[in-house]
Design an enzyme around this catalytic site. Structure first.
Site, short mmCIF file in Angstrom:
data_model
loop_
_atom_site.label_atom_id
_atom_site.label_comp_id
_atom_site.label_asym_id
_atom_site.label_seq_id
_atom_site.Cartn_x
_atom_site.Cartn_y
_atom_site.Cartn_z
N CYS A 2 0.83 -1.21 0.00
CA CYS A 2 0.00 0.00 0.00
C CYS A 2 0.86 1.26 0.00
O CYS A 2 1.95 1.29 0.57
CB CYS A 2 -0.88 0.03 1.23
N ARG A 27 5.63 -0.06 -6.12
CA ARG A 27 5.60 -0.84 -4.89
C ARG A 27 4.66 -2.03 -4.99
O ARG A 27 4.69 -2.92 -4.15
CB ARG A 27 5.15 0.06 -3.74
N TRP A 72 -2.92 -2.73 -1.59
CA TRP A 72 -2.48 -4.11 -1.84
C TRP A 72 -3.28 -4.93 -0.86
O TRP A 72 -3.08 -4.85 0.36
CB TRP A 72 -0.99 -4.21 -1.56
N ASN A 98 -2.31 2.70 5.71
CA ASN A 98 -1.39 1.59 5.40
C ASN A 98 -1.17 0.81 6.68
O ASN A 98 -1.10 1.41 7.76
CB ASN A 98 -0.02 2.11 4.94
N GLY A 99 -0.99 -0.49 6.57
CA GLY A 99 -0.74 -1.31 7.76
C GLY A 99 -1.89 -2.28 7.98
O GLY A 99 -2.73 -2.49 7.09
N GLU A 480 19.84 -16.47 -6.59
CA GLU A 480 19.33 -15.19 -7.10
C GLU A 480 18.77 -15.36 -8.51
O GLU A 480 17.73 -14.80 -8.86
CB GLU A 480 20.47 -14.15 -7.05
N LYS A 484 14.86 -14.68 -9.52
CA LYS A 484 14.47 -13.74 -10.58
C LYS A 484 13.54 -14.40 -11.59
O LYS A 484 12.50 -13.86 -11.94
CB LYS A 484 15.70 -13.22 -11.35
N GLU A 487 10.12 -15.17 -10.07
CA GLU A 487 9.33 -13.97 -9.79
C GLU A 487 8.69 -13.38 -11.04
O GLU A 487 7.53 -12.98 -11.01
CB GLU A 487 10.24 -12.86 -9.23
N HIS A 503 22.09 -35.15 -4.04
CA HIS A 503 21.39 -35.61 -2.84
C HIS A 503 19.88 -35.39 -2.92
O HIS A 503 19.20 -35.43 -1.91
CB HIS A 503 21.96 -34.92 -1.60
N LYS A 601 6.91 -4.39 -4.07
CA LYS A 601 8.31 -3.96 -4.01
C LYS A 601 8.77 -3.81 -2.57
O LYS A 601 9.91 -4.05 -2.24
CB LYS A 601 8.44 -2.63 -4.76
C1 F6R Z 1 13.47 -9.99 -5.35
C2 F6R Z 1 12.83 -9.02 -4.51
C3 F6R Z 1 12.44 -9.42 -3.11
C4 F6R Z 1 13.17 -8.47 -2.18
C5 F6R Z 1 12.77 -8.71 -0.72
C6 F6R Z 1 13.53 -7.80 0.23
O1 F6R Z 1 13.63 -9.53 -6.64
O2 F6R Z 1 12.66 -7.92 -4.91
O3 F6R Z 1 12.76 -10.74 -2.83
O4 F6R Z 1 14.54 -8.66 -2.35
O5 F6R Z 1 11.40 -8.47 -0.56
O6 F6R Z 1 13.32 -6.46 -0.06
P1 F6R Z 1 14.25 -5.32 0.51
O7 F6R Z 1 15.59 -5.48 -0.11
O8 F6R Z 1 13.58 -4.05 0.12
O9 F6R Z 1 14.32 -5.52 2.00
#
Ligand code: F6R
Length: 606
Positions: A2, A27, A72, A98-99, A480, A484, A487, A503, A601
């Site tokens: 949000c 976000r 959200w 928000n929250g 990583e 990616k 996601e 394993h 985000k």
């Molecule tokens: C991956 C991604 C999420 C963030 C995670 C932590 O592409 O964006 O996995 O890495 O939510 O977010 P931050 O770094 O903002 O604490």
């Protein structure tokens, strides 16, 4: 997640609110709305993108005061009714929130007993009705907000406007709110990024703060009863454009920004002559650094993957025991905290609730936490009060890319700095520093010649699952890469240290299964080759990320080569093809690459 944006001043509010919402879009959200005050309130709410909200707005909405929100969904489905802002029954009070209000069920029941029927399923709507009721008692918006939040359990960033009072009242507890002070105008946002086009002068609200605003005054009356001044911070200019420019998507733009982002991150922090790092934000003397018992790193998702690389670098270069933790698991496991140890909270947004809780847990137990954070002035950065900004510039695609490489660079500088105070020779330090200085150029060189990325995309785009394997410092890079692709392209991906593959994950392999190996030219490469053979023997198709000129290329079906790189720093380079594979696969599958479904985000709930 949000987002809140609000305005009061002399200008027409609606375009400013819509632009504010646009800046919060990255976000992640599922509906948006605005409320504007003129003679009366007008409210517009719509599920979908801000552009869809914009399409239902009349050409000229009069009014110089307004609040806006991107939602959200947490309580209640995605619907126009559940979108914010929410009005009280009398229509005298409108809020955005928000929250999460944890006792909203009880509050709903109490309100319903008073004959108030709620028009949404949200927890937030209860706030509007309680605030209206409290306002009716003494006609004082600030006092009414005090009494309202004293009835709430949970987290909130609230912004309220009133039909009969020319003030805006904001409250914060666990959900960020920042006041931007212009010339005879005020802006509120849950994200500093949305304020900087209007003003650099901001007030970061603290938990427990209640702020009453007019267009030229801020009055703080915290819940603890001790009134305080509104402390204005002047935000420094961050480098980087928040607009797309010539790029079709933010993710691609941010992948290409990595060389510049790294230059900003390392600038002024490398001492080539002494072969040392120079991280000014670390409030530790060389003596303290030399005596560190251990280092713990905390993060989620991409930040956690970067923290794992940090763990390996800190152990191998600084010879200090180090462990990377998943933030969400940290507090629940009641960790033992050594006050002499160093803790790092790694976060792009600086708002991740799980990481923030871990920080507080460490601090409660007497430990010190340093932030490795991108967003300046974010909650985690301020809660830590010390640490290193990674200076990635605004990262707007939900999938993190340039923040990852800068987190790794910052942790590498730290490892070198501690290493130089303990075990690393000047010559070794100089090589590492030189390696770091070369990385931006090496990424540029790679981006000019990316190799057969589309062949890799074709191999993975219809796969049931994709396995990512790497060893040593490349094991977190594999994680990583998998994160990616999962996601943004919604393909089930599994990442394992290459030696662990036999394993368990080997059971998944069948004819044509794509396996992506990350195998830079380091001391574990030969062991990775064994894992490649084991996969190939089961019919797997090998996509191999390797260094230029390396004979290991004979092992891959699809070979993607990166320039030669210092082996301790290879993750910053080998991750780039993985980011590109994820990006192009998402496009091939018609996915919304910048705003993948269900993701946010900035994850501000635990
Ligand atoms: C991956 C991604 C999420 C963030 C995670 C932590 O592409 O964006 O996995 O890495 O939510 O977010 P931050 O770094 O903002 O604490």
């Amino acid at each position: 997640m949000c987002g809140i944006f609000a305005y009061m001043g002399a200008k027409v509010a609606t375009p400013i609110l819509v632009e504010g919402l646009r800046r919060l879009e990255y976000r992640g959200y599922d509906s948006a709305g605005i409320a504007v005050k003129d003679e009366s309130f007008t409210v517009y709410k719509k599920i979908g993108k801000v552009a869809e909200l914009q399409s239902i707005l009349p050409d000229n909405v009069p009014g110089n005061v307004g609040i806006a929100h991107t939602r959200w969904a947490t309580h209640g489905v995605v619907s126009d009714e559940n979108a914010h802002p929410h009005a009280s029954v009398s229509g005298d009070v409108i809020i955005v929130h928000n929250g999460i209000i944890e006792n909203s069920r009880t509050l709903r029941t109490l309100l319903e007993k008073k004959g108030i029927s709620l028009s949404s399923e949200t927890d937030s709507e209860t706030i509007a009705h309680i605030l209206d009721y409290e306002l009716s008692r003494d006609n004082n918006p600030t006092a009414a907000m005090h009494r309202t939040v004293s009835k709430l359990h949970g987290t909130w960033g609230i912004c309220a406007i009133f039909q009969n009072h020319d003030v805006m009242v904001c409250a914060r507890n666990g959900s960020p709110l920042i006041i931007g002070k212009g010339d005879n105008e005020m802006f509120i946002s849950s994200d500093p990024h949305a304020l900087t086009t209007h003003t650099q002068r901001v007030v970061f609200m603290e938990d427990g703060d209640i702020a009453t605003l007019t267009s030229d005054s801020i009055s703080m009356s915290p819940l603890n009863g001790i009134n305080k001044e509104a402390n204005i911070t002047v935000l420094e200019d961050e480098w980087g454009e928040a607009e797309l420019g010539d790029f079709p998507h933010f993710m691609l733009k941010e992948i290409f920004e990595q060389p510049d982002a790294l230059r900003h991150c390392i600038s002024g922090r490398l001492d080539r002559v002494r072969g040392n790092g120079r991280l000014g934000g670390l409030k530790l003397s060389p003596l303290e650094l030399s005596k560190l018992p251990h280092v713990r790193l905390l993060g989620c998702g991409t930040a956690r993957n970067a923290a794992e690389i940090g763990q390996i670098l800190i152990e191998s270069l600084a010879r200090v025991p180090a462990v990377a933790h998943i933030s969400s698991e940290f507090r629940t496991n009641d960790p033992v905290i050594d006050p002499q140890a160093l803790h790092f909270a790694v976060s792009q947004s600086g708002e991740t609730a799980d990481t923030l809780s871990a920080v507080k847990e460490i601090q409660i137990k007497g430990g010190q936490v340093h932030g490795i954070v991108n967003v300046v002035g974010s909650t985690i950065a301020r809660q830590c009060g010390q640490g290193v900004y990674i200076h990635s510039g605004p990262e707007q695609a939900v999938a993190s890319t340039k923040a990852f490489s800068n987190m790794v660079a910052a942790l590498a500088m730290f490892a070198i700095q501690v290493g130089r105070s303990r075990s690393i020779s000047k010559e070794r330090g100089q090589k590492l520093i030189q390696g770091l200085q070369q990385i931006p150029h090496l990424i540029e060189e790679y981006l000019e010649n990316q190799g057969p990325i589309m062949e890799a995309v074709n191999a993975v785009k219809n796969a049931k699952s994709v396995l990512f394997l790497g060893r040593g410092i490349s094991a977190p890079v594999a994680k990583e890469g998998a994160l990616k692709l999962m996601e943004v392209a919604y393909i089930p991906c599994l990442a394992y240290p290459a030696g662990e593959m036999k394993h368990g994950p080997i059971a998944l392999l069948e004819e044509g299964s794509p396996v992506i190996f990350i195998a830079p030219n380091d001391h574990v490469k030969q062991k990775t080759v064994s894992a490649i053979h084991e996969c190939r023997a089961r019919g797997a198709k090998i996509i191999l990320i390797h260094e230029k000129g390396d004979s290991i290329s004979e092992e891959g079906d699809i070979n993607i080569e990166v320039p030669n790189v210092h082996s301790d720093l290879s993750p910053i380079l080998t991750v780039v093809p993985l980011q590109l594979i994820a990006y192009h696969t998402a496009l091939e599958l018609d996915c919304d690459v910048d705003r993948p479904r269900n993701l946010a985000k900035s994850v501000t709930v635990e």
